[in-house]
Design a protein around this motif. Structure first.
Motif, PDB file in Angstrom:
ATOM      1  N   ILE A 125      39.219  51.047  46.642  1.00 10.19           N
ATOM      2  CA  ILE A 125      40.550  50.535  46.296  1.00 10.19           C
ATOM      3  C   ILE A 125      41.233  51.605  45.461  1.00 10.19           C
ATOM      4  O   ILE A 125      40.661  52.094  44.486  1.00 10.19           O
ATOM      5  CB  ILE A 125      40.462  49.234  45.480  1.00 10.19           C
ATOM      6  N   SER A 126      42.431  51.978  45.844  1.00  8.28           N
ATOM      7  CA  SER A 126      43.200  52.981  45.105  1.00  8.28           C
ATOM      8  C   SER A 126      44.531  52.387  44.688  1.00  8.28           C
ATOM      9  O   SER A 126      45.108  51.562  45.397  1.00  8.28           O
ATOM     10  CB  SER A 126      43.453  54.219  45.968  1.00  8.28           C
ATOM     11  N   GLY A 127      45.017  52.808  43.520  1.00 10.02           N
ATOM     12  CA  GLY A 127      46.300  52.329  43.015  1.00 10.02           C
ATOM     13  C   GLY A 127      46.602  52.941  41.674  1.00 10.02           C
ATOM     14  O   GLY A 127      46.208  54.072  41.397  1.00 10.02           O
ATOM     15  N   ASP A 128      47.283  52.184  40.808  1.00  8.69           N
ATOM     16  CA  ASP A 128      47.651  52.676  39.474  1.00  8.69           C
ATOM     17  C   ASP A 128      46.432  52.743  38.572  1.00  8.69           C
ATOM     18  O   ASP A 128      45.614  51.817  38.545  1.00  8.69           O
ATOM     19  CB  ASP A 128      48.697  51.765  38.831  1.00  8.69           C
ATOM     20  N   ALA A 129      46.321  53.819  37.821  1.00  6.37           N
ATOM     21  CA  ALA A 129      45.214  53.986  36.878  1.00  6.37           C
ATOM     22  C   ALA A 129      45.149  52.799  35.920  1.00  6.37           C
ATOM     23  O   ALA A 129      46.173  52.302  35.458  1.00  6.37           O
ATOM     24  CB  ALA A 129      45.388  55.278  36.092  1.00  6.37           C
ATOM     25  N   ASN A 130      43.935  52.318  35.681  1.00  2.00           N
ATOM     26  CA  ASN A 130      43.636  51.246  34.716  1.00  2.00           C
ATOM     27  C   ASN A 130      44.205  49.880  35.081  1.00  2.00           C
ATOM     28  O   ASN A 130      44.236  48.989  34.237  1.00  2.00           O
ATOM     29  CB  ASN A 130      44.085  51.643  33.306  1.00  2.00           C
ATOM     30  N   ALA A 131      44.652  49.705  36.311  1.00  6.93           N
ATOM     31  CA  ALA A 131      45.115  48.388  36.749  1.00  6.93           C
ATOM     32  C   ALA A 131      43.912  47.473  36.963  1.00  6.93           C
ATOM     33  O   ALA A 131      42.829  47.916  37.358  1.00  6.93           O
ATOM     34  CB  ALA A 131      45.923  48.498  38.040  1.00  6.93           C
ATOM     35  N   GLU A 132      44.111  46.197  36.677  1.00  2.42           N
ATOM     36  CA  GLU A 132      43.075  45.191  36.913  1.00  2.42           C
ATOM     37  C   GLU A 132      43.306  44.596  38.301  1.00  2.42           C
ATOM     38  O   GLU A 132      44.396  44.105  38.585  1.00  2.42           O
ATOM     39  CB  GLU A 132      43.170  44.097  35.846  1.00  2.42           C
ATOM     40  N   VAL A 133      42.294  44.657  39.144  1.00  6.59           N
ATOM     41  CA  VAL A 133      42.407  44.154  40.511  1.00  6.59           C
ATOM     42  C   VAL A 133      41.436  42.996  40.689  1.00  6.59           C
ATOM     43  O   VAL A 133      40.246  43.125  40.395  1.00  6.59           O
ATOM     44  CB  VAL A 133      42.092  45.269  41.542  1.00  6.59           C
ATOM     45  N   ILE A 134      41.956  41.879  41.145  1.00  5.99           N
ATOM     46  CA  ILE A 134      41.106  40.736  41.489  1.00  5.99           C
ATOM     47  C   ILE A 134      41.067  40.656  43.010  1.00  5.99           C
ATOM     48  O   ILE A 134      42.101  40.703  43.674  1.00  5.99           O
ATOM     49  CB  ILE A 134      41.637  39.430  40.866  1.00  5.99           C
ATOM     50  N   TYR A 135      39.854  40.574  43.529  1.00 11.01           N
ATOM     51  CA  TYR A 135      39.659  40.563  44.981  1.00 11.01           C
ATOM     52  C   TYR A 135      38.557  39.568  45.317  1.00 11.01           C
ATOM     53  O   TYR A 135      37.856  39.055  44.449  1.00 11.01           O
ATOM     54  CB  TYR A 135      39.275  41.960  45.488  1.00 11.01           C
ATOM     55  N   ASN A 136      38.419  39.293  46.616  1.00 12.32           N
ATOM     56  CA  ASN A 136      37.251  38.544  47.082  1.00 12.32           C
ATOM     57  C   ASN A 136      36.832  39.098  48.425  1.00 12.32           C
ATOM     58  O   ASN A 136      37.601  39.774  49.106  1.00 12.32           O
ATOM     59  CB  ASN A 136      37.512  37.031  47.115  1.00 12.32           C
ATOM     60  N   LEU A 137      35.585  38.830  48.761  1.00 10.08           N
ATOM     61  CA  LEU A 137      35.058  39.213  50.074  1.00 10.08           C
ATOM     62  C   LEU A 137      34.969  37.960  50.929  1.00 10.08           C
ATOM     63  O   LEU A 137      34.364  36.959  50.522  1.00 10.08           O
ATOM     64  CB  LEU A 137      33.675  39.851  49.940  1.00 10.08           C
ATOM     65  N   ASN A 138      35.610  38.009  52.065  1.00 10.02           N
ATOM     66  CA  ASN A 138      35.560  36.921  53.050  1.00 10.02           C
ATOM     67  C   ASN A 138      36.027  35.594  52.472  1.00 10.02           C
ATOM     68  O   ASN A 138      35.566  34.535  52.877  1.00 10.02           O
ATOM     69  CB  ASN A 138      34.147  36.785  53.630  1.00 10.02           C
ATOM     70  N   GLY A 139      36.933  35.625  51.487  1.00  6.64           N
ATOM     71  CA  GLY A 139      37.487  34.394  50.930  1.00  6.64           C
ATOM     72  C   GLY A 139      36.581  33.671  49.956  1.00  6.64           C
ATOM     73  O   GLY A 139      36.877  32.559  49.539  1.00  6.64           O
ATOM     74  N   THR A 140      35.462  34.277  49.581  1.00  6.33           N
ATOM     75  CA  THR A 140      34.552  33.626  48.629  1.00  6.33           C
ATOM     76  C   THR A 140      35.042  33.881  47.205  1.00  6.33           C
ATOM     77  O   THR A 140      36.170  34.320  47.005  1.00  6.33           O
ATOM     78  CB  THR A 140      33.113  34.150  48.807  1.00  6.33           C
ATOM     79  N   GLY A 141      34.212  33.638  46.196  1.00  2.00           N
ATOM     80  CA  GLY A 141      34.594  33.760  44.789  1.00  2.00           C
ATOM     81  C   GLY A 141      35.254  35.074  44.422  1.00  2.00           C
ATOM     82  O   GLY A 141      34.883  36.135  44.924  1.00  2.00           O
ATOM     83  N   ASN A 142      36.231  34.984  43.541  1.00  2.00           N
ATOM     84  CA  ASN A 142      36.969  36.173  43.111  1.00  2.00           C
ATOM     85  C   ASN A 142      36.135  37.053  42.190  1.00  2.00           C
ATOM     86  O   ASN A 142      35.344  36.569  41.386  1.00  2.00           O
ATOM     87  CB  ASN A 142      38.255  35.766  42.386  1.00  2.00           C
ATOM     88  N   GLU A 143      36.351  38.355  42.315  1.00  2.75           N
ATOM     89  CA  GLU A 143      35.725  39.369  41.478  1.00  2.75           C
ATOM     90  C   GLU A 143      36.829  40.210  40.864  1.00  2.75           C
ATOM     91  O   GLU A 143      37.926  40.323  41.425  1.00  2.75           O
ATOM     92  CB  GLU A 143      34.798  40.275  42.311  1.00  2.75           C
ATOM     93  N   THR A 144      36.544  40.849  39.732  1.00  2.00           N
ATOM     94  CA  THR A 144      37.534  41.681  39.044  1.00  2.00           C
ATOM     95  C   THR A 144      36.988  43.090  38.858  1.00  2.00           C
ATOM     96  O   THR A 144      35.834  43.258  38.474  1.00  2.00           O
ATOM     97  CB  THR A 144      37.872  41.087  37.656  1.00  2.00           C
ATOM     98  N   VAL A 145      37.832  44.088  39.154  1.00  2.00           N
ATOM     99  CA  VAL A 145      37.507  45.485  38.857  1.00  2.00           C
ATOM    100  C   VAL A 145      38.706  46.106  38.141  1.00  2.00           C
ATOM    101  O   VAL A 145      39.839  45.676  38.317  1.00  2.00           O
ATOM    102  CB  VAL A 145      37.176  46.319  40.122  1.00  2.00           C
ATOM    103  N   ILE A 146      38.420  47.085  37.313  1.00  2.00           N
ATOM    104  CA  ILE A 146      39.465  47.873  36.658  1.00  2.00           C
ATOM    105  C   ILE A 146      39.456  49.250  37.312  1.00  2.00           C
ATOM    106  O   ILE A 146      38.416  49.920  37.349  1.00  2.00           O
ATOM    107  CB  ILE A 146      39.202  48.011  35.137  1.00  2.00           C
TER     108      ILE A 146
END
Length: 176
Positions: A125-146
């Motif tokens: 995942i690429s974007g703005d530095a230090n942005a918090e991204v919430i995602y999920n795989l296949n619609g399951t529980g959300n995960e957070t990465v910075i």
């Protein structure tokens, strides 16, 4: 000099109060926030009866009497002066309300790798530095990465045997 020759002299001193435009203030909003803003909520301690003037920025509409600013799409950071007219011999007073507009964070680039069944895969995942991204795989529980200082993060999957879909749920950076 005779006492009777001195006239009584009286001087009247008129003191005119200084106008008070209040203390400067600021507010930070996201560029997607198009809610009306009362500029009187940004400054403090002002006298009533002044007028508002926009001194920088663009986008949106200002009511110079009520002090209500309505941002519009494309609004930029802006400053507004609140001016209270002074009564002679006093000068006008002004205070400054600043609205800082932050851009929405970006995390729109996802490298979609291909892999053979049973292999390992890395989503980037690429974007703005230090942005918090919430995602999920296949619609399951959300995960957070910075995202790191370079604006990247990776999600590693092992022994992949079925199609995997990475869904971006939200992106946040600072107040936006």
């Amino acid at each position: 000099v005779c006492v009777n020759d001195i006239a009584d002299i009286a001087t009247i001193l008129t003191v005119t109060p200084l106008p008070n435009a209040g203390a400067d203030g600021s507010l930070t909003i996201c560029e997607s926030n198009l809610s009306a803003i009362n500029l009187f909520d940004i400054i403090t301690g002002e006298d009533p009866g002044g007028r508002w003037v926009r001194t920088s920025g663009s986008g949106g509409e200002l009511d110079p009497i009520t002090g209500v600013f309505q941002p519009k799409k494309g609004v930029t950071s802006s400053t507004f002066n609140y001016i209270v007219q002074g009564k002679f011999p006093c000068n006008n007073a002004f205070s400054v309300a600043t609205i800082n507009v932050n851009a929405e964070p970006n995390a729109g680039t996802i490298v979609n790798p291909k892999v053979c069944s049973g292999g390992n895969v890395t989503f980037t995942i690429s974007g703005d530095a230090n942005a918090e991204v919430i995602y999920n795989l296949n619609g399951t529980g959300n995960e957070t990465v910075i995202l790191n200082n370079a604006g990247n993060s990776t999600i590693d999957l092992s022994n992949v045997t079925t199609k995997q879909t990475l869904n971006l749920v939200s992106i946040k950076k600072g107040a936006c």
